[in-house]
Design an enzyme around this catalytic site. Structure first.
Site, PDB file in Angstrom:
ATOM      1  CG  HIS A 148      -2.082   0.871   1.183  1.00 60.27           C
ATOM      2  ND1 HIS A 148      -2.402   1.621   0.066  1.00 60.27           N
ATOM      3  CD2 HIS A 148      -3.044   1.158   2.114  1.00 60.27           C
ATOM      4  CE1 HIS A 148      -3.500   2.322   0.316  1.00 60.27           C
ATOM      5  NE2 HIS A 148      -3.900   2.060   1.547  1.00 60.27           N
ATOM      6  CD  GLN A 167      -2.450   4.546   4.855  1.00 63.51           C
ATOM      7  OE1 GLN A 167      -3.513   4.426   4.286  1.00 63.51           O
ATOM      8  NE2 GLN A 167      -2.275   5.407   5.857  1.00 63.51           N
TER       9      GLN A 167
HETATM   10  N1  NVA Z   1      -4.900  -4.290   5.531  1.00 61.52           N
HETATM   11  C1  NVA Z   1      -6.065  -3.495   5.172  1.00 61.52           C
HETATM   12  C2  NVA Z   1      -5.662  -2.109   4.848  1.00 61.52           C
HETATM   13  C3  NVA Z   1      -6.810  -1.161   4.541  1.00 61.52           C
HETATM   14  C4  NVA Z   1      -6.347   0.218   4.181  1.00 61.52           C
HETATM   15  C5  NVA Z   1      -6.808  -4.175   4.020  1.00 61.52           C
HETATM   16  O1  NVA Z   1      -6.131  -4.598   3.080  1.00 61.52           O
HETATM   17  O2  NVA Z   1      -8.033  -4.271   4.071  1.00 61.52           O
HETATM   18  N1   CP Z   2      -6.336   3.652   4.377  1.00 64.82           N
HETATM   19  C1   CP Z   2      -7.059   3.385   3.274  1.00 64.82           C
HETATM   20  O1   CP Z   2      -6.548   2.961   2.236  1.00 64.82           O
HETATM   21  O2   CP Z   2      -8.373   3.651   3.408  1.00 64.82           O
HETATM   22  P1   CP Z   2      -9.517   3.292   2.348  1.00 64.82           P
HETATM   23  O3   CP Z   2      -9.632   1.781   2.330  1.00 64.82           O
HETATM   24  O4   CP Z   2     -10.748   3.962   2.882  1.00 64.82           O
HETATM   25  O5   CP Z   2      -9.104   3.806   1.014  1.00 64.82           O
END
Ligand code: NVA
Ligand code: CP
Length: 333
Positions: A133, A136
């Site tokens: 990610h 982020q």
């Molecule tokens: N580990 C989480 C992060 C969400 C921003 C997911 O992948 O759902």
């Molecule tokens: N932190 C994040 O990616 O949030 P969303 O899933 O709301 O985009």
């Protein structure tokens, strides 16, 4: 620094200098936004936003940032396009690449976003995969920098499932930027050996350290940043909840953890968070497993040490910087 034409798929592809540059550009764009200065340098450009999983922050960040930069955007939701069902990723990439100047992708395997990037012919930005990610990370690093004034030497402790997108990405970011990364969790959830070895290589260059521990007292003592994420991620099957709760409850972020870290420590979470179990899934899981809190207590989440909403805001400023840099900076930026 010229990042024009680059994809943004994982921080592994970026040097520490490039990451710092993106953070500086984010801070500059944030200051302009706060000063009410317009940054519509990209008029006439358009971006596509592919979401195969749901989102609040990432989607809104891309849309607001695109609008601020003067660009148009198209949102493709998890059900409303042909992607991956009637049409392959390679074909989708070649179609969208003809119409758009950049493409965001949120979905499942990292291989999918890599495939999209291979065929698109325009910059592709990873808005979250199972493995990484990266947007982020920039928001998190900007938030930490704003709070402490530096990144080098910061001790960041991640508690929870450290084998997934957030744990992996934080370990990469910290090891590139000379920070001390600790995964404090049940050893079943330690990041995979290959990625740990790769991050040790980055750490040799940057002065970072990487620690994997099951000991909460040791692991969190004197930390600067305590970080957690949901115990069950998007796309994982319902059956994993029971085992996760059993394995990860000892690694919940509590007041005791924050006290052990010390007064100066901050709490971060990528969000969404299960802190009060008042949401639909939260209530359901709370009732099913007899819980009132999950990965972080409501007390910590609502405390002055919690910087989660600064962090959420920074998603927008940093995503704007990624788009601006990879589309090519105009005069004036
Ligand atoms: N580990 C989480 C992060 C969400 C921003 C997911 O992948 O759902
Ligand atoms: N932190 C994040 O990616 O949030 P969303 O899933 O709301 O985009």
């Amino acid at each position: 620094m010229n990042l024009k034409g680059r994809n943004f798929l994982t921080l592994k592809d970026f040097t520490p200098e490039e990451i710092i540059y993106l953070l500086e550009l984010s801070a500059e764009l944030k200051a302009k936004k706060k000063a009410g200065e317009l940054t519509e340098y990209y008029k006439g450009k358009n971006i596509a936003l592919i979401f195969e999983k749901t989102s609040t922050r990432t989607r809104c960040s891309f849309e607001v940032a695109a609008h601020d930069l003067g660009m148009g955007s198209t949102y493709l939701d998890p059900t409303g396009s042909q992607i991956g069902k009637k049409e392959s990723i390679a074909d989708t990439a070649r179609v969208l690449g003809r119409m758009y100047d950049g493409i965001e992708y949120r979905g499942f395997g990292q291989d999918i976003v890599e495939e999209l990037a291979k065929y698109a012919g325009v910059p592709v930005w990873n808005g979250l995969t199972n493995e990484y990610h990266p947007t982020q990370m920039l928001a998190d690093m900007l938030t930490i920098h704003e709070h402490f004034g530096h990144l080098q030497g910061i001790r960041l402790v991640y508690m929870g499932d450290a084998r997934y997108n957030m744990g992996n990405s934080l370990m990469v970011a910290c090891s590139k930027l000379g920070m001390h990364f600790t995964a404090c969790t049940n050893s079943k959830y330690f990041p995979n050996d290959e990625l740990v070895a790769q991050c040790h290589e980055y750490a040799k260059e940057s002065g970072a350290t990487i620690t994997l521990t099951e000991d909460v007292e040791e692991g969190t003592r004197n930390a600067d940043v305590i970080y957690t994420d949901v115990w069950v991620s998007m796309g994982e099957p319902d059956e994993v909840w029971e085992e996760r709760i059993k394995d990860l409850t000892p690694y919940r972020v509590t007041k005791h953890v924050m006290e052990n870290a010390g007064e100066k420590a901050i709490f971060l979470h990528c969000l969404p968070a299960f802190h009060d179990l008042k949401t639909k899934i939260g209530k359901e899981m709370g009732q099913r497993f007899g819980l009132t809190e999950m990965e972080v207590t409501d007390e910590v989440f609502e405390s002055a040490q919690s910087k989660v909403f600064d962090e959420a805001e920074n998603r927008m400023h940093t995503i704007k910087a990624v788009m601006a840099a990879t589309l090519g900076l105009p005069e004036g930026l």
